[in-house]
Design a protein around this motif. Sequence first.
Motif, PDB file in Angstrom:
ATOM      1  N   PRO A 400       0.927  -1.353  -0.005  1.00  0.00           N
ATOM      2  CA  PRO A 400      -0.095  -0.088   0.096  1.00  0.00           C
ATOM      3  C   PRO A 400       0.992   1.188   0.003  1.00  0.00           C
ATOM      4  O   PRO A 400       1.953   1.096   0.348  1.00  0.00           O
ATOM      5  CB  PRO A 400      -0.827  -0.063   1.250  1.00  0.00           C
ATOM      6  CG  PRO A 400       0.015  -1.062   2.125  1.00  0.00           C
ATOM      7  CD  PRO A 400       0.776  -2.106   1.150  1.00  0.00           C
ATOM      8  N   ARG A 401       0.356   2.327  -0.421  1.00  0.00           N
ATOM      9  CA  ARG A 401       0.999   3.591  -0.337  1.00  0.00           C
ATOM     10  C   ARG A 401       1.692   3.993   0.876  1.00  0.00           C
ATOM     11  O   ARG A 401       2.705   4.506   1.044  1.00  0.00           O
ATOM     12  CB  ARG A 401       0.092   4.730  -1.065  1.00  0.00           C
ATOM     13  CG  ARG A 401       0.620   5.935  -1.518  1.00  0.00           C
ATOM     14  CD  ARG A 401       1.662   5.820  -2.514  1.00  0.00           C
ATOM     15  NE  ARG A 401       2.429   6.979  -2.855  1.00  0.00           N
ATOM     16  CZ  ARG A 401       1.974   7.690  -3.742  1.00  0.00           C
ATOM     17  NH1 ARG A 401       1.031   7.690  -4.488  1.00  0.00           N
ATOM     18  NH2 ARG A 401       3.129   8.771  -3.941  1.00  0.00           N
ATOM     19  N   GLU A 402       0.899   3.655   1.919  1.00  0.00           N
ATOM     20  CA  GLU A 402       1.559   3.910   3.156  1.00  0.00           C
ATOM     21  C   GLU A 402       3.025   3.211   3.596  1.00  0.00           C
ATOM     22  O   GLU A 402       3.764   3.710   4.152  1.00  0.00           O
ATOM     23  CB  GLU A 402       0.621   3.211   4.401  1.00  0.00           C
ATOM     24  CG  GLU A 402      -0.720   4.172   4.802  1.00  0.00           C
ATOM     25  CD  GLU A 402      -0.312   5.521   4.917  1.00  0.00           C
ATOM     26  OE1 GLU A 402       0.694   5.920   5.969  1.00  0.00           O
ATOM     27  OE2 GLU A 402      -0.641   6.564   4.235  1.00  0.00           O
ATOM     28  N   ALA A 403       3.185   1.975   2.672  1.00  0.00           N
ATOM     29  CA  ALA A 403       4.488   1.337   3.047  1.00  0.00           C
ATOM     30  C   ALA A 403       5.433   2.125   2.138  1.00  0.00           C
ATOM     31  O   ALA A 403       6.761   2.003   2.537  1.00  0.00           O
ATOM     32  CB  ALA A 403       4.281  -0.178   2.384  1.00  0.00           C
ATOM     33  N   ARG A 404       4.903   2.544   0.963  1.00  0.00           N
ATOM     34  CA  ARG A 404       6.085   3.375   0.148  1.00  0.00           C
ATOM     35  C   ARG A 404       6.422   4.660   1.040  1.00  0.00           C
ATOM     36  O   ARG A 404       7.731   5.049   0.864  1.00  0.00           O
ATOM     37  CB  ARG A 404       5.369   3.827  -1.003  1.00  0.00           C
ATOM     38  CG  ARG A 404       4.698   2.597  -2.050  1.00  0.00           C
ATOM     39  CD  ARG A 404       5.626   1.711  -2.419  1.00  0.00           C
ATOM     40  NE  ARG A 404       5.216   0.662  -3.387  1.00  0.00           N
ATOM     41  CZ  ARG A 404       5.645  -0.570  -3.321  1.00  0.00           C
ATOM     42  NH1 ARG A 404       6.457  -1.226  -2.741  1.00  0.00           N
ATOM     43  NH2 ARG A 404       5.032  -1.206  -4.414  1.00  0.00           N
ATOM     44  N   LYS A 405       5.541   5.158   1.733  1.00  0.00           N
ATOM     45  CA  LYS A 405       5.775   6.348   2.530  1.00  0.00           C
ATOM     46  C   LYS A 405       6.585   6.276   3.628  1.00  0.00           C
ATOM     47  O   LYS A 405       7.904   6.900   3.970  1.00  0.00           O
ATOM     48  CB  LYS A 405       4.525   6.795   3.145  1.00  0.00           C
ATOM     49  CG  LYS A 405       4.423   8.421   3.336  1.00  0.00           C
ATOM     50  CD  LYS A 405       2.869   8.864   3.433  1.00  0.00           C
ATOM     51  CE  LYS A 405       2.983  10.301   3.752  1.00  0.00           C
ATOM     52  NZ  LYS A 405       1.681  10.876   3.870  1.00  0.00           N
ATOM     53  N   ALA A 406       6.610   4.906   4.370  1.00  0.00           N
ATOM     54  CA  ALA A 406       7.359   4.355   5.438  1.00  0.00           C
ATOM     55  C   ALA A 406       8.853   4.129   5.010  1.00  0.00           C
ATOM     56  O   ALA A 406       9.643   4.599   5.601  1.00  0.00           O
ATOM     57  CB  ALA A 406       6.826   3.265   5.905  1.00  0.00           C
ATOM     58  N   GLU A 407       8.864   3.632   3.717  1.00  0.00           N
ATOM     59  CA  GLU A 407      10.202   3.443   3.103  1.00  0.00           C
ATOM     60  C   GLU A 407      10.858   4.681   2.656  1.00  0.00           C
ATOM     61  O   GLU A 407      12.195   4.618   2.820  1.00  0.00           O
ATOM     62  CB  GLU A 407      10.048   2.460   1.791  1.00  0.00           C
ATOM     63  CG  GLU A 407       9.812   1.092   2.386  1.00  0.00           C
ATOM     64  CD  GLU A 407      10.529   0.031   1.573  1.00  0.00           C
ATOM     65  OE1 GLU A 407      11.249  -0.650   2.335  1.00  0.00           O
ATOM     66  OE2 GLU A 407      10.315  -0.243   0.262  1.00  0.00           O
ATOM     67  N   ALA A 408      10.272   5.869   2.446  1.00  0.00           N
ATOM     68  CA  ALA A 408      10.895   7.064   2.296  1.00  0.00           C
ATOM     69  C   ALA A 408      11.514   7.608   3.611  1.00  0.00           C
ATOM     70  O   ALA A 408      12.534   8.095   3.477  1.00  0.00           O
ATOM     71  CB  ALA A 408       9.957   7.997   1.216  1.00  0.00           C
ATOM     72  N   VAL A 409      10.582   7.424   4.463  1.00  0.00           N
ATOM     73  CA  VAL A 409      11.016   7.766   5.714  1.00  0.00           C
ATOM     74  C   VAL A 409      12.546   6.892   6.300  1.00  0.00           C
ATOM     75  O   VAL A 409      13.316   7.427   6.787  1.00  0.00           O
ATOM     76  CB  VAL A 409      10.123   7.735   6.817  1.00  0.00           C
ATOM     77  CG1 VAL A 409      10.644   8.039   8.303  1.00  0.00           C
ATOM     78  CG2 VAL A 409       8.873   8.627   6.531  1.00  0.00           C
ATOM     79  N   LEU A 410      12.232   5.672   6.021  1.00  0.00           N
ATOM     80  CA  LEU A 410      13.282   4.823   6.401  1.00  0.00           C
ATOM     81  C   LEU A 410      14.683   5.163   5.713  1.00  0.00           C
ATOM     82  O   LEU A 410      15.774   5.083   6.085  1.00  0.00           O
ATOM     83  CB  LEU A 410      12.820   3.151   6.346  1.00  0.00           C
ATOM     84  CG  LEU A 410      12.046   2.913   7.290  1.00  0.00           C
ATOM     85  CD1 LEU A 410      11.353   1.537   6.810  1.00  0.00           C
ATOM     86  CD2 LEU A 410      12.849   2.714   8.756  1.00  0.00           C
ATOM     87  N   ALA A 411      14.308   5.621   4.442  1.00  0.00           N
ATOM     88  CA  ALA A 411      15.750   5.790   3.352  1.00  0.00           C
ATOM     89  C   ALA A 411      16.566   6.991   4.099  1.00  0.00           C
ATOM     90  O   ALA A 411      17.567   7.019   4.114  1.00  0.00           O
ATOM     91  CB  ALA A 411      15.199   6.193   2.165  1.00  0.00           C
ATOM     92  N   GLU A 412      15.745   7.916   4.584  1.00  0.00           N
ATOM     93  CA  GLU A 412      16.292   9.237   5.128  1.00  0.00           C
ATOM     94  C   GLU A 412      16.977   8.789   6.696  1.00  0.00           C
ATOM     95  O   GLU A 412      17.956   9.440   6.846  1.00  0.00           O
ATOM     96  CB  GLU A 412      15.362  10.457   5.236  1.00  0.00           C
ATOM     97  CG  GLU A 412      14.855  11.221   4.316  1.00  0.00           C
ATOM     98  CD  GLU A 412      14.972  12.557   4.263  1.00  0.00           C
ATOM     99  OE1 GLU A 412      15.746  13.219   5.060  1.00  0.00           O
ATOM    100  OE2 GLU A 412      13.918  13.209   3.801  1.00  0.00           O
ATOM    101  N   ALA A 413      16.554   7.968   7.255  1.00  0.00           N
ATOM    102  CA  ALA A 413      16.931   7.583   8.582  1.00  0.00           C
ATOM    103  C   ALA A 413      18.159   6.602   8.422  1.00  0.00           C
ATOM    104  O   ALA A 413      19.167   6.906   8.964  1.00  0.00           O
ATOM    105  CB  ALA A 413      16.001   6.716   9.295  1.00  0.00           C
TER     106      ALA A 413
END
Lengths: 424, 96
Positions: A400-413
């Motif tokens: 889901p789009r939420e998971a894509r959003k979470a991965e964008a946050v994890l990328a920066e972390a």
Amino acid sequence: MKATRRHFLELSVAAAATVALGPRRARAQASGPRVVVVGGGFAGASCARALRQADPRIAVMLVEPNATFTACPFSNAVIGGLRELSAQRFTYERVAADGITIARTTATAVDAQGKSVTLADGARLPYDRLVLAPGIDIKWGALPGYDEAAAGQMPHAWRAGEQTLLLRRQLEGMDDGGLVVISAPANPFRCPPGPYERASLIAHFLKTKKPKSKLIVLDAKDAFSKQRLFQAAWAELYPGLLEWVPLSKGGNVTSVHAATSTLVTDFGKHQAKVANVIPPQKAGRIAEAAGVADRSGWCPIDPVTFESKLQAGIHVIGDAAIAGAMPKSAFAANSQAKVCAAAVATLVAGGTPSVPKLINTCYSLVAPDYGISVAGVYQPTGGQLADVPGSGGVSPSDAPREARKAEAVLAEAWFRTITTEAFG
Amino acid sequence: MRSTLAAAIAYVTIAAATVASAEPPAGAAACSGCHPSSARVQSPVVRLVGRDRAEIVKAMQDFRSGARAGTVMDRIAKGFTDAEIQAIAAWYAAQR
């Protein structure tokens, strides 16, 4: 020998952050094993620090000409106007504060038999073990018409810094309705998903700022990293704006003409308003000078110790190494650096290094709030680093789009974490 | 000043020697690419340093079996055996 030791000490005094502890430590280290690390990127800086942590008796010298490191991961966000280049820059002050002597110069030659590195000023640094982490060099001339002067017109932006800013300025200066062309090379090259993340973030820039424009990716391959995820996202986010042309459809660029910003393929010509040529690459120059690069331009290594298969006592890590299934990524470089450091610390102490396991994780941004990833676990198998069967893979295609959003946050972390481990 | 400096050096030496005595088991060093070693890093990814051993083991087993959803950890956990997971968990639990 005496002069060299003095050189060692002078360099350590010169390193700003070691002024307080440097000379004392350097003396304390002088009797311990000497390890020279060439190249202060993710691989080299991580390895130097891990060596000091593994055994503080080891005198570690890092040879790096630049006062600041400019990181490639997230530099595509700089090109796309989402981030400033200053967020990509890191100094070596904290690396020096670990008791690592930093030589702000270039290594020009290596005497593998005599075990010494020659610096730009002619000084020779003796070593017990040498770690080369030189990253990539552009293979100038491999693509006809693409030389250093051409890169001033058609930036590669594949080593972050001025080239990154040049490409961004060209995009910002382009009239709406212009054609942007990216040329992606054949394997192997630094950061396999990089050209496609770049295409995504340039497409995002065009969609929001210059929506009548078009982006074409001319590819020397028929397949690429995270391909299905990228293509699904492109169809959803950038329909009609971003076109990928594979090798079999005429994507292979055979020559370029910088003066007219033209890219020539077997099937025709593309005249671009902005052209980003990601050219063929090879291991950084010192690899060839040290005799650790083979005819491919990259460096074959032992998968347990990262010791060169061509020269004893020299280890090669990061993008320059032929690391089997491991991609040329910052995460892989950092992972290899720590394994190599442990192996070198064991070897200089007369021990036998244990068999390692390594990990890679690479995030790519398809849009500012849309991340995807690939992960892998690797172990030495038949003299190469191979995938551990059953492990690894890419983000689910139906997430889901939420998971894509979470991965964008994890990328920066991830970026904050790995840059802190290497430089912070 | 001099004694503070000496104490600082002694501390660094002892701390480093403690680390040097326990080489990380296979795979452990790679975790800190995402799981911050430094407490200064802001990240939604948990630190493993000093974390309870059983907690790490259970997390890895659940990621591997699919009992717990992960973003990348489901894919990474499948690359490790029970013995490797135990060794990595014990090593991180002992870190300070």
